[in-house]
Design a protein around this motif. Sequence first.
Motif, PDB file in Angstrom:
ATOM      1  N   ASP A  60     -11.109  46.043   1.212  1.00  0.00           N
ATOM      2  CA  ASP A  60     -10.811  45.351   0.568  1.00  0.00           C
ATOM      3  C   ASP A  60     -10.472  43.762   1.843  1.00  0.00           C
ATOM      4  O   ASP A  60      -9.567  42.920   1.495  1.00  0.00           O
ATOM      5  CB  ASP A  60      -9.162  45.595   0.222  1.00  0.00           C
ATOM      6  CG  ASP A  60      -9.108  46.499  -1.121  1.00  0.00           C
ATOM      7  OD1 ASP A  60      -9.909  46.343  -1.874  1.00  0.00           O
ATOM      8  OD2 ASP A  60      -8.603  46.884  -1.577  1.00  0.00           O
ATOM      9  N   GLU A  62     -12.196  42.375   3.924  1.00  0.00           N
ATOM     10  CA  GLU A  62     -13.323  41.120   3.807  1.00  0.00           C
ATOM     11  C   GLU A  62     -12.689  40.324   3.092  1.00  0.00           C
ATOM     12  O   GLU A  62     -12.590  39.231   3.358  1.00  0.00           O
ATOM     13  CB  GLU A  62     -14.304  41.543   4.328  1.00  0.00           C
ATOM     14  CG  GLU A  62     -15.531  41.082   4.235  1.00  0.00           C
ATOM     15  CD  GLU A  62     -17.031  40.895   4.274  1.00  0.00           C
ATOM     16  OE1 GLU A  62     -17.273  39.853   4.323  1.00  0.00           O
ATOM     17  OE2 GLU A  62     -16.793  42.382   4.762  1.00  0.00           O
ATOM     18  N   SER A  63     -12.339  41.334   1.384  1.00  0.00           N
ATOM     19  CA  SER A  63     -12.131  39.776   0.005  1.00  0.00           C
ATOM     20  C   SER A  63     -10.921  39.507   0.602  1.00  0.00           C
ATOM     21  O   SER A  63     -10.406  37.934   0.362  1.00  0.00           O
ATOM     22  CB  SER A  63     -12.331  40.588  -0.702  1.00  0.00           C
ATOM     23  OG  SER A  63     -10.989  42.242  -0.224  1.00  0.00           O
ATOM     24  N   TYR A  64      -9.992  39.914   1.385  1.00  0.00           N
ATOM     25  CA  TYR A  64      -8.141  39.497   2.089  1.00  0.00           C
ATOM     26  C   TYR A  64      -8.308  37.902   3.144  1.00  0.00           C
ATOM     27  O   TYR A  64      -8.876  37.372   2.732  1.00  0.00           O
ATOM     28  CB  TYR A  64      -7.866  40.556   2.372  1.00  0.00           C
ATOM     29  CG  TYR A  64      -6.314  40.745   2.597  1.00  0.00           C
ATOM     30  CD1 TYR A  64      -5.435  39.951   1.827  1.00  0.00           C
ATOM     31  CD2 TYR A  64      -6.225  39.592   4.548  1.00  0.00           C
ATOM     32  CE1 TYR A  64      -4.003  40.003   2.782  1.00  0.00           C
ATOM     33  CE2 TYR A  64      -4.874  39.112   5.018  1.00  0.00           C
ATOM     34  CZ  TYR A  64      -4.091  39.380   3.578  1.00  0.00           C
ATOM     35  OH  TYR A  64      -3.053  38.114   4.811  1.00  0.00           O
ATOM     36  N   TYR A  65      -9.627  38.826   3.157  1.00  0.00           N
ATOM     37  CA  TYR A  65      -9.863  37.496   4.996  1.00  0.00           C
ATOM     38  C   TYR A  65     -10.187  36.447   4.005  1.00  0.00           C
ATOM     39  O   TYR A  65     -10.484  34.865   4.645  1.00  0.00           O
ATOM     40  CB  TYR A  65     -10.242  37.566   6.250  1.00  0.00           C
ATOM     41  CG  TYR A  65      -9.014  38.737   7.095  1.00  0.00           C
ATOM     42  CD1 TYR A  65      -8.334  37.698   7.439  1.00  0.00           C
ATOM     43  CD2 TYR A  65      -8.889  39.971   7.218  1.00  0.00           C
ATOM     44  CE1 TYR A  65      -6.894  38.173   8.037  1.00  0.00           C
ATOM     45  CE2 TYR A  65      -8.422  40.680   8.098  1.00  0.00           C
ATOM     46  CZ  TYR A  65      -7.301  40.045   8.190  1.00  0.00           C
ATOM     47  OH  TYR A  65      -6.538  40.598   9.006  1.00  0.00           O
ATOM     48  N   ASP A  66     -11.188  36.766   3.461  1.00  0.00           N
ATOM     49  CA  ASP A  66     -12.006  35.532   2.731  1.00  0.00           C
ATOM     50  C   ASP A  66     -11.511  34.829   1.755  1.00  0.00           C
ATOM     51  O   ASP A  66     -11.812  33.932   1.708  1.00  0.00           O
ATOM     52  CB  ASP A  66     -13.454  36.600   1.973  1.00  0.00           C
ATOM     53  CG  ASP A  66     -14.864  36.921   2.673  1.00  0.00           C
ATOM     54  OD1 ASP A  66     -14.653  35.851   3.843  1.00  0.00           O
ATOM     55  OD2 ASP A  66     -15.373  37.525   1.716  1.00  0.00           O
ATOM     56  N   GLN A  67     -10.726  34.408   0.689  1.00  0.00           N
ATOM     57  CA  GLN A  67      -9.226  33.902   0.180  1.00  0.00           C
ATOM     58  C   GLN A  67      -8.245  33.640   1.215  1.00  0.00           C
ATOM     59  O   GLN A  67      -7.800  32.184   0.707  1.00  0.00           O
ATOM     60  CB  GLN A  67      -8.680  35.194  -0.680  1.00  0.00           C
ATOM     61  CG  GLN A  67      -7.406  36.011  -0.234  1.00  0.00           C
ATOM     62  CD  GLN A  67      -6.948  37.209  -1.523  1.00  0.00           C
ATOM     63  OE1 GLN A  67      -6.899  36.793  -2.260  1.00  0.00           O
ATOM     64  NE2 GLN A  67      -6.229  38.101  -0.690  1.00  0.00           N
ATOM     65  N   GLN A  68      -8.036  33.989   2.083  1.00  0.00           N
ATOM     66  CA  GLN A  68      -7.071  32.777   3.342  1.00  0.00           C
ATOM     67  C   GLN A  68      -7.926  31.338   3.678  1.00  0.00           C
ATOM     68  O   GLN A  68      -9.310  31.992   3.942  1.00  0.00           O
ATOM     69  CB  GLN A  68      -7.103  33.549   4.658  1.00  0.00           C
ATOM     70  CG  GLN A  68      -6.143  35.388   4.473  1.00  0.00           C
ATOM     71  CD  GLN A  68      -5.044  34.622   3.739  1.00  0.00           C
ATOM     72  OE1 GLN A  68      -4.603  34.230   4.372  1.00  0.00           O
ATOM     73  NE2 GLN A  68      -4.720  35.936   2.657  1.00  0.00           N
ATOM     74  N   ALA A  70      -9.497  28.827   5.354  1.00  0.00           N
ATOM     75  CA  ALA A  70      -9.577  28.514   7.045  1.00  0.00           C
ATOM     76  C   ALA A  70      -8.773  27.706   8.027  1.00  0.00           C
ATOM     77  O   ALA A  70      -8.311  26.208   7.431  1.00  0.00           O
ATOM     78  CB  ALA A  70     -10.662  26.985   6.907  1.00  0.00           C
TER      79      ALA A  70
END
Length: 77
Positions: A60, A62-68, A70
Amino acid sequence: PLDAALGLGSDCYSDFLREIHEEMSMYVPYEKTEQLLSHLLGMHLSKRALQQFVITDADDVESYYDQQPAPDVTDEG
């Protein structure tokens, strides 16, 4: 429905329990984590179960950081 209300995952362990184990496992070996929480909570989990918590939850990240969002370019160091 009760499992969801209690915050239990498909493996029947609460997110809170998983988080405690994972957080402690960053600082001490799995065996020590299990011993300490077994003493405090009266629950006995295998080292393999603790390792599986980390493996499963790592998916989880990578998907957590993808939703943050930039960072702002002016704030970027």
